[in-house]
Design an enzyme around this catalytic site. Structure first.
Site, PDB file in Angstrom:
ATOM      1  N   TYR A 147       0.851  -1.193   0.000  1.00 62.24           N
ATOM      2  CA  TYR A 147       0.000   0.000   0.000  1.00 62.24           C
ATOM      3  C   TYR A 147       0.884   1.240   0.000  1.00 62.24           C
ATOM      4  O   TYR A 147       0.587   2.222  -0.678  1.00 62.24           O
ATOM      5  CB  TYR A 147      -0.921   0.014   1.230  1.00 62.24           C
ATOM      6  CG  TYR A 147      -1.866  -1.160   1.287  1.00 62.24           C
ATOM      7  CD1 TYR A 147      -2.999  -1.205   0.483  1.00 62.24           C
ATOM      8  CD2 TYR A 147      -1.625  -2.232   2.139  1.00 62.24           C
ATOM      9  CE1 TYR A 147      -3.870  -2.285   0.527  1.00 62.24           C
ATOM     10  CE2 TYR A 147      -2.492  -3.314   2.194  1.00 62.24           C
ATOM     11  CZ  TYR A 147      -3.606  -3.329   1.388  1.00 62.24           C
ATOM     12  OH  TYR A 147      -4.461  -4.400   1.435  1.00 62.24           O
ATOM     13  N   ASN A 196     -12.420  -1.855  -4.710  1.00 66.45           N
ATOM     14  CA  ASN A 196     -12.199  -2.238  -6.105  1.00 66.45           C
ATOM     15  C   ASN A 196     -13.383  -3.068  -6.617  1.00 66.45           C
ATOM     16  O   ASN A 196     -13.595  -4.180  -6.145  1.00 66.45           O
ATOM     17  CB  ASN A 196     -10.896  -3.031  -6.218  1.00 66.45           C
ATOM     18  CG  ASN A 196     -10.639  -3.577  -7.609  1.00 66.45           C
ATOM     19  OD1 ASN A 196     -11.261  -3.176  -8.588  1.00 66.45           O
ATOM     20  ND2 ASN A 196      -9.713  -4.513  -7.692  1.00 66.45           N
ATOM     21  N   CYS A 212      -6.077  -6.273  -7.160  1.00 60.59           N
ATOM     22  CA  CYS A 212      -5.880  -5.813  -5.785  1.00 60.59           C
ATOM     23  C   CYS A 212      -5.268  -6.905  -4.905  1.00 60.59           C
ATOM     24  O   CYS A 212      -4.695  -6.598  -3.864  1.00 60.59           O
ATOM     25  CB  CYS A 212      -7.186  -5.291  -5.196  1.00 60.59           C
ATOM     26  SG  CYS A 212      -8.589  -6.398  -5.339  1.00 60.59           S
ATOM     27  N   HIS A 213      -5.354  -8.158  -5.337  1.00 59.02           N
ATOM     28  CA  HIS A 213      -4.729  -9.242  -4.566  1.00 59.02           C
ATOM     29  C   HIS A 213      -3.207  -9.123  -4.556  1.00 59.02           C
ATOM     30  O   HIS A 213      -2.552  -9.736  -3.724  1.00 59.02           O
ATOM     31  CB  HIS A 213      -5.154 -10.616  -5.118  1.00 59.02           C
ATOM     32  CG  HIS A 213      -4.752 -10.867  -6.527  1.00 59.02           C
ATOM     33  ND1 HIS A 213      -5.491 -10.387  -7.597  1.00 59.02           N
ATOM     34  CD2 HIS A 213      -3.690 -11.538  -7.055  1.00 59.02           C
ATOM     35  CE1 HIS A 213      -4.888 -10.768  -8.722  1.00 59.02           C
ATOM     36  NE2 HIS A 213      -3.798 -11.467  -8.421  1.00 59.02           N
ATOM     37  N   GLU A 240       0.015 -17.362  -9.028  1.00 54.62           N
ATOM     38  CA  GLU A 240       0.912 -16.512  -9.813  1.00 54.62           C
ATOM     39  C   GLU A 240       2.377 -16.714  -9.425  1.00 54.62           C
ATOM     40  O   GLU A 240       3.251 -16.091 -10.023  1.00 54.62           O
ATOM     41  CB  GLU A 240       0.546 -15.032  -9.616  1.00 54.62           C
ATOM     42  CG  GLU A 240      -0.790 -14.641 -10.195  1.00 54.62           C
ATOM     43  CD  GLU A 240      -1.046 -13.142 -10.112  1.00 54.62           C
ATOM     44  OE1 GLU A 240      -0.118 -12.360  -9.814  1.00 54.62           O
ATOM     45  OE2 GLU A 240      -2.201 -12.737 -10.372  1.00 54.62           O
TER      46      GLU A 240
END
Length: 156
Positions: free
Chosen positions: A89, A110, A118-119, A147
């Protein structure tokens, strides 16, 4: 114009995509009412399926999230985070001259999760913080594991 919707099953649950005026405006967890298959919704579902199959690392879809100017700046920054990487952040806050807490608030609002990733945003020091979709932090962790995400920073 009407809002059109379609749903698909994914490894993180059923996702419903909503289209308005030729742009994706919302992605929600859960089954949508009887949907319509538009070319855009078909393409969005195909891209999400490819993403979950590890064949797509960047979405190419027209998005139109509804929010404040600040929220839109945060969401634009989130779309710059590469697949498999995370920012904090604070990284985003520094880049848009904001406060980390305000960035966190925008992340939580979001309307197009996963497509606007946003993850990929973590707390200071890589701390796993909240996630508004699916099963919360468990879903966020699942997406990041898929990912093979590594902690990175915006300002290296």
């Amino acid at each position: 114009m009407d809002i059109l919707c379609s749903s698909l099953m994914t490894p993180v649950g059923t996702l419903s995509l909503f289209e308005e005026d030729g742009k994706i405006v919302v992605v929600e967890w859960g089954q949508a009412p009887a949907g319509v298959e538009t070319p855009l919704l078909k393409e969005a579902k195909a891209q999400l399926s490819a993403y979950f199959s590890a064949k797509l690392t960047k979405f190419d879809l027209p998005l139109d999230p509804m929010g404040t100017e600040h929220q839109k700046k945060v969401w634009d920054q989130m779309q710059q985070i590469p697949f498999g990487e995370t920012w904090t952040y604070g990284d985003i806050a520094k880049n848009i001259h904001s406060a980390a807490q305000a960035v966190g608030g925008a992340c939580g609002k979001n309307p197009i999760p996963i497509l606007i990733p946003c993850h990929r945003v973590l707390g200071a020091g890589g701390k796993m913080t909240g996630y508004s979709g699916g099963d919360g932090i468990e879903t966020k962790e699942q997406l990041l594991r898929m990912e093979k995400a590594v902690l990175s920073t915006l300002n290296k």
